[in-house]
Design an enzyme around this catalytic site. Structure first.
Site, PDB file in Angstrom:
ATOM      1  N   LYS A   1       1.043  -7.179  10.772  1.00 12.03           N
ATOM      2  CA  LYS A   1       0.827  -7.542   9.378  1.00 12.03           C
ATOM      3  C   LYS A   1       1.542  -8.837   9.017  1.00 12.03           C
ATOM      4  CE  LYS A   1       0.748  -5.694   4.700  1.00 12.03           C
ATOM      5  NZ  LYS A   1       0.875  -4.496   3.844  1.00 12.03           N
TER       6      LYS A   1
ATOM      7  N   ARG B   1       0.824  -1.198   0.000  1.00 16.41           N
ATOM      8  CA  ARG B   1       0.000   0.000   0.000  1.00 16.41           C
ATOM      9  C   ARG B   1       0.864   1.256   0.000  1.00 16.41           C
ATOM     10  NH1 ARG B   1      -5.078  -0.167  -1.333  1.00 16.41           N
ATOM     11  NH2 ARG B   1      -5.673   1.447   0.160  1.00 16.41           N
TER      12      ARG B   1
ATOM     13  N   ARG C   1      -4.969   3.451  15.457  1.00 11.31           N
ATOM     14  CA  ARG C   1      -4.547   4.573  16.279  1.00 11.31           C
ATOM     15  C   ARG C   1      -4.112   4.044  17.643  1.00 11.31           C
ATOM     16  NH1 ARG C   1      -9.154   7.711  15.390  1.00 11.31           N
ATOM     17  NH2 ARG C   1      -9.443   8.027  17.614  1.00 11.31           N
TER      18      ARG C   1
END
Length: 331
Positions: A191, A126, A329
Site C-alpha cells: 500500500k 478503511r 489471500r
C-alpha cells in the site's frame, strides 16, 4: 492547529537538515538560550526528532520540505486556481477530512476548499484503521466540493480520483503504481496511499463531497512499525538518488483532483472506467472480501461498467459488490 510563530521560525531554520549552533539559532530568532531549549523540547513533544550534539548544535533527524501555499498555488493552472475558494495548510490537525466534513455541515454551500496538513493525529483509512502520520514526511490532502445532484450521482467518484492520483504520480516519474478496489493506491502488492470520499446531502438535491488522500512519501521503519499491512513509500520506489518535491507533487495532485470533480456528473465514470481497468492490480487475484462481518473468498474478475467489484466465489458464482474491503489471500 498552527504552531506558534516561534516554533514555525525554529522549524524553518532546522528544515535543511544541517547542524545549527545554539548561539546561531538564538541570535537569528532573537531567543535566549533557555527559550531556545524550551522550543526545541516543545517540537520534540510533537514528535519531531531533533538531535543535539555538543560542539555542533541542533539538527533534525532528516531534512524536511515543508508545505508552502504560494509554491503549490503557483504550480496550478489559472483555471484550477479559480476553482479554489479557500486553501489552508495546518501544521497539525486531527484529520483533513474530518475538518472539511464539519465545514460542509456548518456551511453547506462551501465548495472548492483545500485542506492540507503536515501531520494528522487522527487520520483514518478503511475499517477505521489509523493512518501513520510522521510530521512533514507524507501528503495529507482533502478537498471539499459541492455537486448539484444528489449522492447517487457520485457513483464511481473514488475510482475516478484513483485514476487522477495515478496520472499525477506518473507525471513525476513514479511508474508501476496500481489501483486496488475501491480506493487504495498500491505498488507491487504494497500500500502506497488511500482515498477516502465522504458524501453528505439530500438524496435528490445538491450534495457535498470531501475527497481525501493520504500518500506515503517517506516512512522510516520505526515510524511504520505499527502498520498492520505491507506498505511502501515513494522514496523506496524511486530510490535514494531521486528526490521528489512534496510541493510539486501536491500541486499535481490538486490539478488532477479538480479536473475530475469540476466536471463530474452521474455519467462521468464511463470516461475513467477503461483507464481504471488498466491500473487494476487485483484482477485475477485470490482475495478475501470483508463486507461488514461477512468474509467472502474468491477471485477478482475486475469491475463492471458501474464500478462494482466482480468476484467469482469459491462456489463458481460471479457476484457484484458495491462496497467492502479486499485483502490479498496469501498462498
Amino acid at each position: 492547529m498552527q504552531f506558534s510563530e516561534k516554533k514555525q521560525a525554529l522549524l524553518g531554520l532546522l528544515a535543511d537538515g544541517g547542524f545549527h549552533s545554539g548561539t546561531e539559532l538564538a541570535e537569528q530568532l532573537n531567543f535566549s538560550r533557555s527559550a531556545l531549549w524550551k522550543q526545541v523540547n516543545a517540537l520534540e513533544e510533537l514528535g519531531i526528532e531533533i538531535l543535539a550534539v555538543n560542539g555542533k548544535g541542533y539538527r533534525l533527524k532528516s531534512a524536511l520540505e515543508l508545505l508552502n501555499k504560494s509554491t503549490i498555488i503557483n504550480n496550478l493552472t489559472s483555471a484550477t486556481q479559480q476553482l479554489i475558494s479557500a486553501f489552508d495548510i495546518h501544521d497539525q490537525i486531527d484529520s483533513t477530512n474530518t475538518s472539511l466534513v464539519a465545514l460542509s455541515r456548518d456551511v453547506p454551500e462551501s465548495t472548492g476548499v483545500v485542506c492540507l496538513a503536515e501531520q494528522q493525529t487522527a487520520g483514518r483509512g478503511r475499517r477505521g484503521r489509523e493512518w501513520v502520520s510522521p510530521f512533514g514526511s507524507n501528503l495529507y490532502c482533502s478537498v471539499l466540493w459541492r455537486f448539484q445532484d444528489g449522492p447517487a450521482s457520485l457513483s464511481g467518484l473514488s475510482l475516478a480520483i484513483g485514476v487522477a492520483v495515478i496520472k499525477a504520480l506518473n507525471a513525476h516519474g513514479i511508474q508501476g503504481v496500481g489501483l486496488k478496489w475501491p480506493n487504495d493506491i498500491y505498488w507491487q502488492q504494497k500500500k502506497l496511499g488511500g482515498i477516502l470520499v465522504e458524501v453528505s446531502g439530500e438524496s435528490n438535491g445538491p450534495c457535498s463531497a470531501v475527497i481525501g488522500l493520504g500518500l506515503n512519501l517517506h516512512l522510516s521503519s520505526d515510524e511504520a512499525s505499527n502498520i498492520e499491512q505491507d506498505w511502501v513509500d515513494i522514496s523506496q520506489i524511486l530510490g535514494s538518488d531521486h528526490k521528489i518535491s512534496r510541493n510539486d507533487l501536491q500541486a499535481s495532485l490538486l490539478e488532477q483532483f479538480f479536473h475530475v470533480i469540476s466536471h463530474y456528473t452521474e455519467q462521468s465514470f464511463a470516461q475513467y472506467r477503461d483507464e481504471w481497468r488498466l491500473y487494476d492490480c487485483m484482477q485475477g487475484q485470490s482475495v478475501n472480501l470483508f463486507v461488514g462481518k461477512q468474509v467472502v473468498a474468491g477471485t477478482v474478475l475486475g469491475i463492471n461498467d458501474d464500478g462494482l467489484l466482480l468476484l467469482q466465489t469459491q462456489e463458481g458464482k460471479v457476484q457484484c459488490y458495491a462496497s467492502g474491503e479486499v485483502s490479498f489471500r496469501r498462498s
